[in-house]
Design an enzyme around this catalytic site. Structure first.
Site, PDB file in Angstrom:
ATOM      1  N   SER A 105       0.850  -1.195   0.000  1.00  0.00           N
ATOM      2  CA  SER A 105       0.000   0.000   0.000  1.00  0.00           C
ATOM      3  C   SER A 105       0.884   1.242   0.000  1.00  0.00           C
ATOM      4  CB  SER A 105      -0.886   0.027   1.245  1.00  0.00           C
ATOM      5  OG  SER A 105      -1.537   1.279   1.355  1.00  0.00           O
TER       6      SER A 105
ATOM      7  N   TYR B  63      -1.521  -0.569  10.374  1.00  0.00           N
ATOM      8  CA  TYR B  63      -1.711  -1.088   9.014  1.00  0.00           C
ATOM      9  C   TYR B  63      -0.577  -0.617   8.111  1.00  0.00           C
ATOM     10  CZ  TYR B  63      -3.765  -1.099   4.275  1.00  0.00           C
ATOM     11  OH  TYR B  63      -3.991  -1.264   2.927  1.00  0.00           O
TER      12      TYR B  63
HETATM   13  P1  NAP Z   1     -11.534  -5.884   0.685  1.00  0.00           P
HETATM   14  O1  NAP Z   1     -12.436  -5.335  -0.371  1.00  0.00           O
HETATM   15  O2  NAP Z   1     -11.829  -5.590   2.127  1.00  0.00           O
HETATM   16  O3  NAP Z   1     -11.386  -7.461   0.476  1.00  0.00           O
HETATM   17  C1  NAP Z   1     -10.600  -8.174   1.361  1.00  0.00           C
HETATM   18  C2  NAP Z   1     -10.452  -9.592   0.877  1.00  0.00           C
HETATM   19  O4  NAP Z   1      -9.514 -10.267   1.739  1.00  0.00           O
HETATM   20  C3  NAP Z   1     -11.735 -10.378   0.941  1.00  0.00           C
HETATM   21  O5  NAP Z   1     -11.712 -11.294  -0.138  1.00  0.00           O
HETATM   22  C4  NAP Z   1     -11.625 -11.113   2.275  1.00  0.00           C
HETATM   23  O6  NAP Z   1     -12.357 -12.343   2.315  1.00  0.00           O
HETATM   24  C5  NAP Z   1     -10.141 -11.406   2.301  1.00  0.00           C
HETATM   25  N1  NAP Z   1      -9.576 -11.624   3.627  1.00  0.00           N
HETATM   26  C6  NAP Z   1      -9.557 -10.780   4.692  1.00  0.00           C
HETATM   27  N2  NAP Z   1      -8.908 -11.346   5.720  1.00  0.00           N
HETATM   28  C7  NAP Z   1      -8.496 -12.567   5.304  1.00  0.00           C
HETATM   29  C8  NAP Z   1      -7.799 -13.631   5.912  1.00  0.00           C
HETATM   30  N3  NAP Z   1      -7.363 -13.554   7.173  1.00  0.00           N
HETATM   31  N4  NAP Z   1      -7.576 -14.753   5.184  1.00  0.00           N
HETATM   32  C9  NAP Z   1      -8.001 -14.848   3.906  1.00  0.00           C
HETATM   33  N5  NAP Z   1      -8.657 -13.864   3.271  1.00  0.00           N
HETATM   34  C10 NAP Z   1      -8.914 -12.745   3.967  1.00  0.00           C
HETATM   35  O7  NAP Z   1     -10.027  -5.376   0.464  1.00  0.00           O
HETATM   36  P2  NAP Z   1      -9.312  -4.603  -0.750  1.00  0.00           P
HETATM   37  O8  NAP Z   1      -9.527  -3.152  -0.563  1.00  0.00           O
HETATM   38  O9  NAP Z   1      -9.621  -5.245  -2.039  1.00  0.00           O
HETATM   39  O10 NAP Z   1      -7.787  -4.861  -0.329  1.00  0.00           O
HETATM   40  C11 NAP Z   1      -7.011  -5.881  -0.898  1.00  0.00           C
HETATM   41  C12 NAP Z   1      -5.551  -5.563  -0.575  1.00  0.00           C
HETATM   42  O11 NAP Z   1      -5.225  -4.284  -1.112  1.00  0.00           O
HETATM   43  C13 NAP Z   1      -5.255  -5.477   0.918  1.00  0.00           C
HETATM   44  O12 NAP Z   1      -4.002  -6.074   1.187  1.00  0.00           O
HETATM   45  C14 NAP Z   1      -5.187  -3.992   1.187  1.00  0.00           C
HETATM   46  O13 NAP Z   1      -4.367  -3.685   2.267  1.00  0.00           O
HETATM   47  C15 NAP Z   1      -4.622  -3.493  -0.122  1.00  0.00           C
HETATM   48  N6  NAP Z   1      -4.867  -2.081  -0.389  1.00  0.00           N
HETATM   49  C16 NAP Z   1      -6.141  -1.626  -0.566  1.00  0.00           C
HETATM   50  C17 NAP Z   1      -6.366  -0.273  -0.818  1.00  0.00           C
HETATM   51  C18 NAP Z   1      -7.727   0.304  -1.025  1.00  0.00           C
HETATM   52  O14 NAP Z   1      -7.864   1.547  -1.060  1.00  0.00           O
HETATM   53  N7  NAP Z   1      -8.774  -0.506  -1.156  1.00  0.00           N
HETATM   54  C19 NAP Z   1      -5.270   0.606  -0.896  1.00  0.00           C
HETATM   55  C20 NAP Z   1      -3.986   0.099  -0.697  1.00  0.00           C
HETATM   56  C21 NAP Z   1      -3.799  -1.251  -0.468  1.00  0.00           C
HETATM   57  P3  NAP Z   1     -13.954 -12.366   2.667  1.00  0.00           P
HETATM   58  O15 NAP Z   1     -14.650 -11.877   1.414  1.00  0.00           O
HETATM   59  O16 NAP Z   1     -14.242 -13.785   2.962  1.00  0.00           O
HETATM   60  O17 NAP Z   1     -14.168 -11.457   3.821  1.00  0.00           O
END
Ligand code: NAP
Length: 248
Positions: free
Chosen positions: A143, A157
């Site tokens: 991130s 985080y």
């Molecule tokens: P999200 O929409 O909240 O989706 C999270 C996903 O991770 C879901 O599929 C969830 O499964 C799964 N998950 C959570 N905890 C888990 C665990 N302990 N074991 C296995 N699966 C798990 O998240 P996102 O925004 O797409 O983020 C994805 C990645 O991008 C993360 O690493 C986040 O830090 C990074 N990121 C995101 C942003 C942003 O603005 N969105 C920015 C920078 C970085 P369930 O569906 O079963 O709950």
């Protein structure tokens, strides 16, 4: 050679967009998820409708037993993994460091750091050309928080993503001569459900004015960078980062 990809947290957000794009690019896809079976099944169904191959596997990446079971299931149902996207990650309620308790810190670090190490370990065991595997590629979803620090929101985080940046550099060097590349993407503000976990579902709308491009990003825009890093187009790229941030 068959391309087999494991995407942790492939049921929603950036992981789901990556799963769809990987299937379009010819990968057999393992959609890992934590609890949301409905979302994971819907990703698998839509890949299959388009003629692709996918399975959904529930596993908590924070659990070593679950991670071992996840990769054994992939061995049995798809074959030896050739690509891993360490995408699953969590954040919690926005607060200052002085209010964070140890349980919260352990939850964040265990999922965001230990989980990435465990999944990488299982993938590397299966990938190396020196062990008769076909080599492979890993992309970590870090991130922009690793360099911005997320003050007042979630420094824990941000620090976990800093660890992932360092791990990306070290692991890339460790396995470079075994046919395995390790890179990372660093997204900024992407429209997904993760922001609700911080208590601010519409966070991207609030912060987008601070992005040079004046908008938030879409999950598919991150997925495209991930798929490039996994592809042969990136054959001489390892230990590198792509910031997908609209200039932030
Ligand atoms: P999200 O929409 O909240 O989706 C999270 C996903 O991770 C879901 O599929 C969830 O499964 C799964 N998950 C959570 N905890 C888990 C665990 N302990 N074991 C296995 N699966 C798990 O998240 P996102 O925004 O797409 O983020 C994805 C990645 O991008 C993360 O690493 C986040 O830090 C990074 N990121 C995101 C942003 C942003 O603005 N969105 C920015 C920078 C970085 P369930 O569906 O079963 O709950």
């Amino acid at each position: 050679m068959e391309k087999i990809i494991v995407i942790t947290g492939g049921s929603r957000g950036i992981g789901a967009a990556t799963a769809h794009l990987a299937a379009e690019r010819g990968y057999a896809v393992c959609v890992n998820y934590l609890h949301n079976q409905k979302a994971a099944t819907s990703v698998v169904d839509s890949i299959e409708k388009l003629g692709g191959k996918a399975i959904a596997v529930a596993a908590d990446i924070a659990s070593e037993t679950d991670v071992i079971n996840l990769f054994n299931t992939v061995d049995e149902q798809l074959g030896k993994v050739t690509a891993l996207v360490n995408n699953a990650g969590i954040l919690e309620q926005q607060m200052r460091v002085e209010n964070m308790d140890g349980d919260r810190l352990n939850r964040i670090f265990t999922t965001n750091i230990t989980g990435v190490f465990l999944c990488s370990r299982e993938a590397i065991k299966r990938m190396p050309s020196k062990n008769g595997g076909a080599g492979g590629a890993i992309v970590n979803v870090s991130s922009v928080a690793s360099r911005l620090g997320s003050p007042g929101e979630y420094v824990d985080y941000a620090a976990s993503k800093g660890a992932i940046d360092t791990m990306t550099i070290g692991l890339a060097k460790e396995v470079a001569d075994e046919g395995i590349r390790v890179n990372a993407v660093r997204p900024a503000f992407i429209y997904t459900e993760i922001h609700a976990s911080g208590g601010e579902p519409n966070r991207v709308e609030r912060v987008k004015e601070f992005v040079p491009m004046k908008r938030g990003g879409q999950p598919i825009e991150v997925a495209k960078a991930i798929l490039w890093l996994l592809s042969d187009e990136a054959s001489y790229t390892t230990g590198s980062f792509i910031d997908v941030t609209g200039g932030k």
